[in-house]
Design a protein around this motif. Sequence first.
Motif, mmCIF file in Angstrom:
data_model
loop_
_atom_site.group_PDB
_atom_site.id
_atom_site.type_symbol
_atom_site.label_atom_id
_atom_site.label_comp_id
_atom_site.label_asym_id
_atom_site.label_seq_id
_atom_site.Cartn_x
_atom_site.Cartn_y
_atom_site.Cartn_z
ATOM 1 N N LYS A 1 3.749 5.998 -5.364
ATOM 2 C CA LYS A 1 3.878 6.039 -6.818
ATOM 3 C C LYS A 1 2.673 6.648 -7.523
ATOM 4 O O LYS A 1 2.813 7.182 -8.627
ATOM 5 C CB LYS A 1 4.118 4.632 -7.359
ATOM 6 N N LEU A 2 1.473 6.570 -6.908
ATOM 7 C CA LEU A 2 0.281 6.999 -7.637
ATOM 8 C C LEU A 2 -0.749 7.765 -6.809
ATOM 9 O O LEU A 2 -1.294 8.759 -7.275
ATOM 10 C CB LEU A 2 -0.407 5.775 -8.265
ATOM 11 N N LEU A 3 -1.019 7.323 -5.602
ATOM 12 C CA LEU A 3 -2.182 7.832 -4.880
ATOM 13 C C LEU A 3 -1.982 9.184 -4.205
ATOM 14 O O LEU A 3 -2.946 9.897 -3.950
ATOM 15 C CB LEU A 3 -2.631 6.796 -3.830
ATOM 16 N N ALA B 1 0.829 -1.208 0.000
ATOM 17 C CA ALA B 1 0.000 0.000 0.000
ATOM 18 C C ALA B 1 0.862 1.255 0.000
ATOM 19 O O ALA B 1 0.542 2.239 -0.687
ATOM 20 C CB ALA B 1 -0.932 -0.003 1.210
ATOM 21 N N GLU B 2 1.958 1.245 0.736
ATOM 22 C CA GLU B 2 2.850 2.408 0.776
ATOM 23 C C GLU B 2 3.486 2.654 -0.592
ATOM 24 O O GLU B 2 3.573 3.792 -1.052
ATOM 25 C CB GLU B 2 3.925 2.218 1.842
ATOM 26 N N GLU B 3 3.895 1.589 -1.252
ATOM 27 C CA GLU B 3 4.467 1.731 -2.594
ATOM 28 C C GLU B 3 3.437 2.315 -3.563
ATOM 29 O O GLU B 3 3.733 3.237 -4.324
ATOM 30 C CB GLU B 3 4.968 0.379 -3.101
#
Length: 82
Positions: free
Chosen positions: A66-68, A60-62
Amino acid sequence: MTYTVQVTVMPLKELLDPQGKAVIGGLQNLGITAIKDVRIGKSITLQVEAENAEKAKQVAEEATKKLLANQVMEYFEIHVQQ
């Protein structure tokens, strides 16, 4: 195992939040004056397939980095549930 991961993304405290300012102005126009500040962000729920809760949090952190979330303007918090 599938984990439910809650990601909360908020504008950095140092930055102006135009949506929050608009909402507080509307509340004051409605006579609701006890609320002194409003910050508006987003809440994202992810279903993550992972070996354990720590791995689910890492995934989730990645995804968040990267996107959220835009880390220049926003910060985030991650909470893992089973």
